[in-house]
Motif scaffolding. Structure first.
Motif, PDB file in Angstrom:
ATOM      1  N   ARG A 151       0.821  -1.205   0.000  1.00 55.47           N
ATOM      2  CA  ARG A 151       0.000   0.000   0.000  1.00 55.47           C
ATOM      3  C   ARG A 151       0.859   1.260   0.000  1.00 55.47           C
ATOM      4  O   ARG A 151       0.603   2.228  -0.727  1.00 55.47           O
ATOM      5  CB  ARG A 151      -0.924  -0.001   1.223  1.00 55.47           C
ATOM      6  CG  ARG A 151      -1.821   1.215   1.326  1.00 55.47           C
ATOM      7  CD  ARG A 151      -2.686   1.130   2.580  1.00 55.47           C
ATOM      8  NE  ARG A 151      -1.875   1.022   3.783  1.00 55.47           N
ATOM      9  CZ  ARG A 151      -1.300   2.069   4.374  1.00 55.47           C
ATOM     10  NH1 ARG A 151      -1.452   3.281   3.879  1.00 55.47           N
ATOM     11  NH2 ARG A 151      -0.584   1.900   5.457  1.00 55.47           N
ATOM     12  N   ARG A 152       1.944   1.255   0.806  1.00 57.56           N
ATOM     13  CA  ARG A 152       2.824   2.430   0.861  1.00 57.56           C
ATOM     14  C   ARG A 152       3.539   2.656  -0.467  1.00 57.56           C
ATOM     15  O   ARG A 152       3.681   3.798  -0.921  1.00 57.56           O
ATOM     16  CB  ARG A 152       3.840   2.264   1.983  1.00 57.56           C
ATOM     17  CG  ARG A 152       3.227   2.313   3.379  1.00 57.56           C
ATOM     18  CD  ARG A 152       4.297   2.231   4.440  1.00 57.56           C
ATOM     19  NE  ARG A 152       3.729   2.262   5.789  1.00 57.56           N
ATOM     20  CZ  ARG A 152       4.466   2.237   6.897  1.00 57.56           C
ATOM     21  NH1 ARG A 152       5.785   2.190   6.809  1.00 57.56           N
ATOM     22  NH2 ARG A 152       3.883   2.268   8.074  1.00 57.56           N
TER      23      ARG A 152
ATOM     24  N   ALA B  87       3.234   5.936  -2.808  1.00 60.83           N
ATOM     25  CA  ALA B  87       4.426   6.689  -3.190  1.00 60.83           C
ATOM     26  C   ALA B  87       4.528   6.843  -4.693  1.00 60.83           C
ATOM     27  O   ALA B  87       4.916   7.889  -5.208  1.00 60.83           O
ATOM     28  CB  ALA B  87       5.672   5.993  -2.638  1.00 60.83           C
ATOM     29  N   GLN B  88       4.155   5.790  -5.431  1.00 58.56           N
ATOM     30  CA  GLN B  88       4.196   5.874  -6.887  1.00 58.56           C
ATOM     31  C   GLN B  88       3.164   6.861  -7.427  1.00 58.56           C
ATOM     32  O   GLN B  88       3.408   7.562  -8.404  1.00 58.56           O
ATOM     33  CB  GLN B  88       3.963   4.489  -7.498  1.00 58.56           C
ATOM     34  CG  GLN B  88       5.111   3.519  -7.270  1.00 58.56           C
ATOM     35  CD  GLN B  88       4.805   2.133  -7.812  1.00 58.56           C
ATOM     36  OE1 GLN B  88       3.671   1.859  -8.230  1.00 58.56           O
ATOM     37  NE2 GLN B  88       5.789   1.256  -7.798  1.00 58.56           N
TER      38      GLN B  88
ATOM     39  N   SER C 176       4.451  10.493  -6.488  1.00 56.13           N
ATOM     40  CA  SER C 176       5.829  10.818  -6.841  1.00 56.13           C
ATOM     41  C   SER C 176       5.849  11.784  -8.012  1.00 56.13           C
ATOM     42  O   SER C 176       5.111  11.661  -8.972  1.00 56.13           O
ATOM     43  CB  SER C 176       6.606   9.547  -7.200  1.00 56.13           C
ATOM     44  OG  SER C 176       7.919   9.866  -7.620  1.00 56.13           O
ATOM     45  N   THR C 177       6.757  12.784  -7.896  1.00 58.97           N
ATOM     46  CA  THR C 177       6.916  13.784  -8.971  1.00 58.97           C
ATOM     47  C   THR C 177       8.264  13.679  -9.652  1.00 58.97           C
ATOM     48  O   THR C 177       8.615  14.511 -10.484  1.00 58.97           O
ATOM     49  CB  THR C 177       6.752  15.193  -8.386  1.00 58.97           C
ATOM     50  OG1 THR C 177       7.735  15.387  -7.355  1.00 58.97           O
ATOM     51  CG2 THR C 177       5.367  15.388  -7.799  1.00 58.97           C
ATOM     52  N   VAL C 178       9.090  12.674  -9.284  1.00 65.87           N
ATOM     53  CA  VAL C 178      10.429  12.528  -9.864  1.00 65.87           C
ATOM     54  C   VAL C 178      10.299  11.940 -11.257  1.00 65.87           C
ATOM     55  O   VAL C 178       9.629  10.935 -11.461  1.00 65.87           O
ATOM     56  CB  VAL C 178      11.310  11.624  -8.980  1.00 65.87           C
ATOM     57  CG1 VAL C 178      12.691  11.467  -9.600  1.00 65.87           C
ATOM     58  CG2 VAL C 178      11.408  12.212  -7.580  1.00 65.87           C
ATOM     59  N   THR C 179      10.900  12.565 -12.203  1.00 65.68           N
ATOM     60  CA  THR C 179      10.885  12.080 -13.581  1.00 65.68           C
ATOM     61  C   THR C 179      12.119  11.242 -13.856  1.00 65.68           C
ATOM     62  O   THR C 179      13.161  11.386 -13.200  1.00 65.68           O
ATOM     63  CB  THR C 179      10.838  13.257 -14.563  1.00 65.68           C
ATOM     64  OG1 THR C 179      11.953  14.102 -14.314  1.00 65.68           O
ATOM     65  CG2 THR C 179       9.554  14.064 -14.364  1.00 65.68           C
TER      66      THR C 179
END
Length: 412
Positions: free
Chosen positions: A175-176, A180-181, A184-187
């Motif tokens: 679930r975590r 997080a996915q 998430s804003t990291v490209t």
């Protein structure tokens, strides 16, 4: 003329005929009277009891129509919940099961003109899940019983309690990771191709401090003994050639780069603030739309298009009309633009009309209900129109609305 004896052939034949379903056009819902032929129905219409009931109906027609509609819906939902509770069933099958009861409420006494209109009503109110297929409309019952829902929740809670600590921890980790996915804003960073360099490279970091540079290997010193002098002379080594130094500017001490980074951070902050404001405004729009959206949309003074093919053998099909009166929210009295004939139709048999660019419209549903506006342009790929609001607190605002949420205003 005296009645036939109870056991006479004529009386038995009459009872057998009375058990079956008769023609709907010879049935009076107000009196709950089923006639066998046109002559019997004519006699019933001229009777004193029928005239009294019709006078009562004329005083408050919406009251009787609402009562019949509720009874019809209750009977249909009872059959769906009891006979087809957990199955996907065709709407015609449910209706045939319903009309087997001789005392059922006929549909022509309710708000709904056709079975399709009633099925769409069940879908809009969330009573059933509806689906249109080439074979017709299919409905699936949605369970609303609080006792059964509570029982299902208790069963799920018991099943969760039976999980051991390892499985519970595994589900928590999954679930975590999923959360997080989603947030998430990291490209993804793609590596750049590095070109080969033939010569040695040196680096310089900071202000004037340089790392030791690489040089060519020092040649060996050869010792030569000369008999004449008897001394050992060492040949001097060739001078060391320094490798070229590539200086990389420091990102921490360079004022221009720092200023550029500050500018980027400022722009990013402004962008985030703007996005947050847009999200808040969109959420407010959605809340206002949900609050003001209803399953009825007819308004007086708008132009509509008649979509009933059977009315007058298709004489009025796709002809434009003006809504002169709205009866009980769902039924409208419309006047044809060509000819001036007045007809009473359900809203399911009508359709909104788009004016030309710059034409006046009335918003019929959604967050901007009852506001007047001007059509600016049409988004054909989205089946929407850009409407500028001309009155009220949102004067001057341009909104994008589906075709069915607004219609042309009639102007003489």
């Amino acid at each position: 003329m005296p009645k036939h004896d109870v056991m006479s052939p004529k009386a038995i034949a009459n009872r057998i005929k009375a058990k079956g379903l008769q023609k709907l056009r010879w049935y009076c819902q107000m009196c709950s009277k089923q006639c066998r032929d046109a002559n019997g129905f004519k006699c019933h219409v001229e009777s004193e009891s029928h005239q009294r009931n019709m006078l009562l109906f004329a005083e408050k027609p919406s009251k009787y129509i609402n009562t019949f509609s509720k009874q019809f819906e209750s009977g249909m939902m009872s059959i769906i919940a009891n006979n087809f509770k957990s199955t996907r069933v065709q709407a015609n099958v449910v209706y045939r099961e319903y009309i087997k009861d001789k005392t059922h409420i006929h549909m022509n006494a309710t708000h709904w003109v056709t079975l399709t209109g009633f099925v769409m009503h069940l879908g809009k109110t969330g009573r059933c899940k509806v689906e249109e297929t080439p074979k017709g409309w299919y409905i699936t019952y949605i369970e609303r019983d609080p006792v059964l829902l509570e029982r299902q929740a208790a069963a799920e809670k018991k099943e969760r309690m039976e999980l051991d600590d390892t499985e519970r921890e595994k589900l928590d980790i999954e679930r975590r990771v999923k959360n997080a996915q989603q947030h998430s804003t990291v490209t993804d960073v793609k590596p750049t191709e590095m070109k080969p360099i033939d010569r040695p490279i040196g680096f310089s970091l900071g202000l004037g401090s340089k790392l030791p540079t690489l040089a060519k290997p020092i040649k060996k010193i050869e010792v030569v003994e000369e008999e004449t002098n008897g001394k050992e002379e060492a040949m001097e080594a060739e001078p060391i050639e320094k490798a070229p130094v590539i200086e990389i500017p420091s990102t921490t001490n360079n004022y221009a780069d720092t200023k550029w980074d500050q500018k980027e951070r400022k722009e990013e902050t402004i962008k985030k603030t703007t996005n947050a404001m847009e999200d808040i405004m969109m959420e407010e729009e959605r809340k206002r739309d949900r609050k003001n959206r209803t399953d009825y949309w007819l308004k007086e003074g708008i132009v509509v298009k008649v979509m009933n093919k059977r009315l007058k053998d298709g004489k009025y099909y796709k002809e434009k009309a003006i809504v002169r009166e709205v009866i009980d929210k769902y039924v409208g009295v419309v006047q044809m633009i060509e000819g001036g004939d007045k007809i009473k139709l359900d809203q399911d048999q009508l359709e909104t009309v788009l004016p030309s660019f710059g034409g006046k419209v009335l918003i019929l549903n959604g967050g901007y209900r009852d506001f007047e506006g001007t059509l600016q342009c049409i988004e054909e790929d989205k089946f929407k129109g850009q409407v500028r609001i001309d009155n009220g607190p949102y004067h001057g605002r341009t909104v994008s609305l589906p075709y069915e949420d607004f219609s042309k205003l009639y102007t003489q």
